[in-house]
Motif scaffolding. Structure first.
Motif, PDB file in Angstrom:
ATOM      1  N   LEU A   1       0.756  -1.129   0.165  1.00  0.00           N
ATOM      2  CA  LEU A   1       0.116   0.001   0.125  1.00  0.00           C
ATOM      3  C   LEU A   1       0.776   1.352   0.026  1.00  0.00           C
ATOM      4  N   LEU A   2       1.974   1.111   0.816  1.00  0.00           N
ATOM      5  CA  LEU A   2       2.873   2.414   0.863  1.00  0.00           C
ATOM      6  C   LEU A   2       3.270   2.568  -0.752  1.00  0.00           C
ATOM      7  N   TYR A   3       3.850   1.486  -1.324  1.00  0.00           N
ATOM      8  CA  TYR A   3       4.334   1.613  -2.742  1.00  0.00           C
ATOM      9  C   TYR A   3       3.339   2.324  -3.719  1.00  0.00           C
ATOM     10  N   THR A   4       2.077   1.967  -3.336  1.00  0.00           N
ATOM     11  CA  THR A   4       0.834   2.410  -4.358  1.00  0.00           C
ATOM     12  C   THR A   4       0.748   3.886  -4.053  1.00  0.00           C
ATOM     13  N   LEU A   5       0.816   4.247  -2.568  1.00  0.00           N
ATOM     14  CA  LEU A   5       0.535   5.818  -2.514  1.00  0.00           C
ATOM     15  C   LEU A   5       2.146   6.670  -2.820  1.00  0.00           C
ATOM     16  N   GLN A   6       2.998   6.069  -2.675  1.00  0.00           N
ATOM     17  CA  GLN A   6       4.187   6.714  -2.678  1.00  0.00           C
ATOM     18  C   GLN A   6       4.657   6.853  -4.131  1.00  0.00           C
ATOM     19  N   GLU A   7       4.619   5.614  -4.931  1.00  0.00           N
ATOM     20  CA  GLU A   7       5.345   5.374  -6.250  1.00  0.00           C
ATOM     21  C   GLU A   7       4.502   5.633  -7.404  1.00  0.00           C
ATOM     22  N   ILE A   8       3.240   4.964  -7.171  1.00  0.00           N
ATOM     23  CA  ILE A   8       2.446   4.925  -8.390  1.00  0.00           C
ATOM     24  C   ILE A   8       1.659   6.156  -8.683  1.00  0.00           C
TER      25      ILE A   8
ATOM     26  N   TYR B   1       8.087   1.129 -20.744  1.00  0.00           N
ATOM     27  CA  TYR B   1       9.072   0.278 -20.344  1.00  0.00           C
ATOM     28  C   TYR B   1       9.059  -0.443 -19.171  1.00  0.00           C
ATOM     29  N   ALA B   2       9.120  -1.778 -18.962  1.00  0.00           N
ATOM     30  CA  ALA B   2       9.330  -2.327 -17.712  1.00  0.00           C
ATOM     31  C   ALA B   2      10.741  -2.139 -17.088  1.00  0.00           C
ATOM     32  N   PHE B   3      10.498  -2.178 -15.790  1.00  0.00           N
ATOM     33  CA  PHE B   3      11.620  -1.477 -14.941  1.00  0.00           C
ATOM     34  C   PHE B   3      12.223  -2.669 -14.102  1.00  0.00           C
TER      35      PHE B   3
ATOM     36  N   ARG C   1      18.282  11.473  -6.528  1.00  0.00           N
ATOM     37  CA  ARG C   1      17.570  10.460  -5.821  1.00  0.00           C
ATOM     38  C   ARG C   1      16.354   9.461  -6.472  1.00  0.00           C
ATOM     39  N   SER C   2      15.839  10.133  -7.379  1.00  0.00           N
ATOM     40  CA  SER C   2      15.078   9.182  -8.249  1.00  0.00           C
ATOM     41  C   SER C   2      16.028   8.026  -8.856  1.00  0.00           C
ATOM     42  N   ARG C   3      17.141   8.403  -9.290  1.00  0.00           N
ATOM     43  CA  ARG C   3      17.869   7.169  -9.898  1.00  0.00           C
ATOM     44  C   ARG C   3      18.506   6.291  -8.979  1.00  0.00           C
ATOM     45  N   GLU C   4      18.831   6.791  -7.634  1.00  0.00           N
ATOM     46  CA  GLU C   4      19.299   5.807  -6.760  1.00  0.00           C
ATOM     47  C   GLU C   4      18.179   5.014  -5.970  1.00  0.00           C
ATOM     48  N   LEU C   5      17.225   5.642  -5.420  1.00  0.00           N
ATOM     49  CA  LEU C   5      16.228   5.179  -4.721  1.00  0.00           C
ATOM     50  C   LEU C   5      14.914   4.673  -5.457  1.00  0.00           C
TER      51      LEU C   5
ATOM     52  N   TRP D   1      11.455   3.229  -6.767  1.00  0.00           N
ATOM     53  CA  TRP D   1      10.552   2.225  -6.108  1.00  0.00           C
ATOM     54  C   TRP D   1      11.002   1.754  -4.814  1.00  0.00           C
ATOM     55  N   GLU D   2      11.658   2.699  -3.921  1.00  0.00           N
ATOM     56  CA  GLU D   2      11.892   2.646  -2.385  1.00  0.00           C
ATOM     57  C   GLU D   2      11.064   3.496  -1.727  1.00  0.00           C
ATOM     58  N   ASN D   3       9.697   3.818  -2.069  1.00  0.00           N
ATOM     59  CA  ASN D   3       8.797   4.623  -1.431  1.00  0.00           C
ATOM     60  C   ASN D   3       9.152   5.956  -0.860  1.00  0.00           C
ATOM     61  N   THR D   4       9.963   6.598  -1.834  1.00  0.00           N
ATOM     62  CA  THR D   4      10.159   7.996  -1.154  1.00  0.00           C
ATOM     63  C   THR D   4       9.938   9.250  -2.352  1.00  0.00           C
ATOM     64  N   ARG D   5       9.624   8.625  -3.541  1.00  0.00           N
ATOM     65  CA  ARG D   5       9.493   9.557  -4.417  1.00  0.00           C
ATOM     66  C   ARG D   5       8.291  10.760  -4.464  1.00  0.00           C
ATOM     67  N   ARG D   6       7.262  10.260  -3.993  1.00  0.00           N
ATOM     68  CA  ARG D   6       6.022  11.328  -3.774  1.00  0.00           C
ATOM     69  C   ARG D   6       6.446  12.425  -2.794  1.00  0.00           C
ATOM     70  N   THR D   7       6.972  11.982  -1.595  1.00  0.00           N
ATOM     71  CA  THR D   7       7.596  12.727  -0.619  1.00  0.00           C
ATOM     72  C   THR D   7       8.481  13.625  -1.133  1.00  0.00           C
TER      73      THR D   7
END
Length: 520
Positions: free
Chosen positions: A87-94, A375-377, A455-459, A461-467
């Motif tokens: 769920l955290l991935y859904t809200l933070q990444e999708i 693209y698939a990641f 930060r996007s390149r390194e992190l 899909w690690e649940n930080t992007r939205r923030t």
């Protein structure tokens, strides 16, 4: 074999064969968790404490009380969908440029389109999942006060260890409230002293102070960095979350705390962590071994932690089209997750962090529901660093990093750029350490826009992007667009109120103390 095991069973099942259930309505947080075995008997025997602690950690890892997320903790939603990390991935990444999902389950498509409402069942599940975790924590903390330990006959080294466990649970509760602070803003507040009362709403600024104080209190009793069992938190985890809290302080309270970011990142950096020399190995099935970078990870085991969330979701959902599931150590793909060209274009060709599957895939996304659009990641695999498959070909045993040294380096560099002190040359050195590992070109100059991209390149899909995007003023605004932001193919700005998610309507009905976030 993972040091700290989390199994898909409840506390009471683990110890006495009874069941423990949690309801998903915040009104029911006035009640204690229902057990057929009373807490009084559980906490009188120190032999039970490890299982009690495992249930708290397990609330982050699994979605139910039996294998495959059966007997889910959250009502009215599949146990796999209700997994905390999923769920955290859904809200933070999708919701960002880093991920799109092709499934049309319920209101799931609303997230990337940024059209969610207070009736969105996945948003509501995240909210209730966090409060369920807080309820688990409150129960543990209430029963392990110094007075309760004494009255239960827990003494000597057992009492000392129980206090360490209590500090760990205090950290996990603070982390849960950090997620509420970040995702929802002004929220109901419950702790070990509020049983039997209707929760009152706490302001975002007040909650910031609470989380800060709880982390400091926990830090004083947590074990030294790397002195605890793998999969359990220590002082470095507290410093990491404090740094993350302070990095976003301007968003949460209106006041910068960048000097505090520097202070806490320096503590982590001086604690003996080093970068894993191979980036890919951070996300493989044996990432619990020989990994000097990870500070705290959610532990998964293909035989003992069977969930459709966590890294099982991260691996299966990212496989589709002509991709070979066996190359990822699993028995099939779910054809869901891909990424946008805005993310793809951040990488130079040599950067090993930008691994994309392009055969049969288009860079542009015309149809969010078609896996071949985008693209698939490639991030997580159920394969070890030696090339061996995980213990199970369906349930992934790759652990999920929550805090790692690379993020600490990036937070330090950003805080330097934001005037928090520190050394610019040191910051550039940390960035180049990450880029050298990734086989990316070194840099001699950094600015805030570069840091956001790095930060996007390194992190990713690690649940930080939205923030991160919110902190930089780019999540809702027109200053940065990505495909299908705002439900437009090329992306459009959305209303600023979407920097927060809505409080579920059901909670507003049962708790008249609550006021909905603006815009909803």
């Amino acid at each position: 074999m993972k040091n700290f095991r989390i199994k898909n069973i409840s506390i009471a099942v683990a110890i006495f064969g009874a069941s423990l259930t949690m309801t998903s309505c915040i009104n029911d947080l006035r009640q204690e968790p229902i057990t057929e075995v009373t807490a009084a008997s559980l906490y009188k025997d120190f032999g039970n404490y490890k299982n009690l602690l495992a249930k708290v950690y397990g609330g982050l890892a699994v979605g139910g009380q039996t294998g495959g997320d059966g007997n889910g903790d959250i009502a009215d939603i599949d146990g796999g969908f209700s997994n905390y990390m999923r769920l955290l991935y859904t809200l933070q990444e999708i919701t960002t440029d880093e991920a799109v999902i092709g499934w049309n389950d319920g209101t799931l498509p609303e997230f990337h389109k940024m059209t969610w409402t207070p009736t969105n069942e996945f948003n509501n599940a995240m909210y209730y999942r966090i409060y369920t975790e807080i309820a688990f924590c409150n129960e543990f903390i209430k029963n392990t006060t110094d007075e309760m330990l004494s009255s239960n006959g827990i003494s000597g080294t057992n009492a000392d260890e129980a206090k360490v466990m209590r500090a760990e649970v205090r950290f996990i509760r603070a982390q849960a409230y950090y997620h509420l602070l970040d995702l929802y803003g002004n929220v109901p507040f419950v702790d070990e002293t509020t049983f039997g009362t209707l929760p009152k709403q706490i302001s975002r600024a007040e909650l910031f102070t609470y989380v800060e104080n709880q982390l400091k209190a926990a830090e004083s009793e947590l074990k030294a960095p790397k002195a605890n069992e793998y999969g359990r938190v220590d002082k470095a985890a507290a410093w990491s979350l404090l740094a993350r809290l302070y990095l976003n302080a301007k968003v949460y309270t209106g006041t910068d705390r960048n000097a505090d970011v520097i202070a806490n990142t320096e503590k982590v950096i001086s604690a003996g962590y080093t970068l894993n020399p191979t980036y890919e190995n951070l996300f493989l099935a044996d990432n619990n071994l020989n990994n000097p970078e990870n500070i705290f990870s959610i532990v998964y085991d293909g035989l003992k932690t069977q969930t459709n969330g966590g890294t099982t979701f991260m691996v299966h959902a990212a496989i589709g089209g002509t991709m070979d599931p066996a190359a990822f150590g699993v028995n099939g793909g779910w054809g869901g997750l891909r990424t946008t060209k805005a993310f793809v274009n951040k990488f130079e060709p040599s950067d090993v962090r930008g691994r994309f599957y392009t055969s049969g895939q288009t860079l542009d996304i015309n149809d969010l529901g078609n896996f071949n659009d985008g693209y698939a990641f490639i991030k997580y695999k159920n394969i070890t660093s030696t090339g061996a498959a995980g213990a199970h070909d369906n349930w992934v045993e790759t652990d999920m990093p929550v805090y790692r040294l690379a993020d600490t380096y990036l937070m330090y560099a950003e805080a330097v750029l934001r005037g928090g002190g520190g050394s610019m040359s040191t910051a550039v050195g940390y960035i180049n350490a990450l880029r050298t590992r990734a086989n990316a070109s070194p840099v001699t100059f950094i600015d805030l826009n570069f840091i956001l991209d790095e930060r996007s390149r390194e992190l990713s899909w690690e649940n930080t992007r939205r923030t991160d995007l919110i902190r930089f003023g780019k999540f809702t605004s027109a200053t940065y667009l990505w495909p299908w932001k705002g439900n437009a193919k090329d992306g459009i700005a959305v209303a600023e109120y979407r920097n927060l998610f809505p409080i579920p309507n059901n909670d507003l009905v049962v708790n008249k103390n609550l006021v909905q976030n603006p815009g909803y």
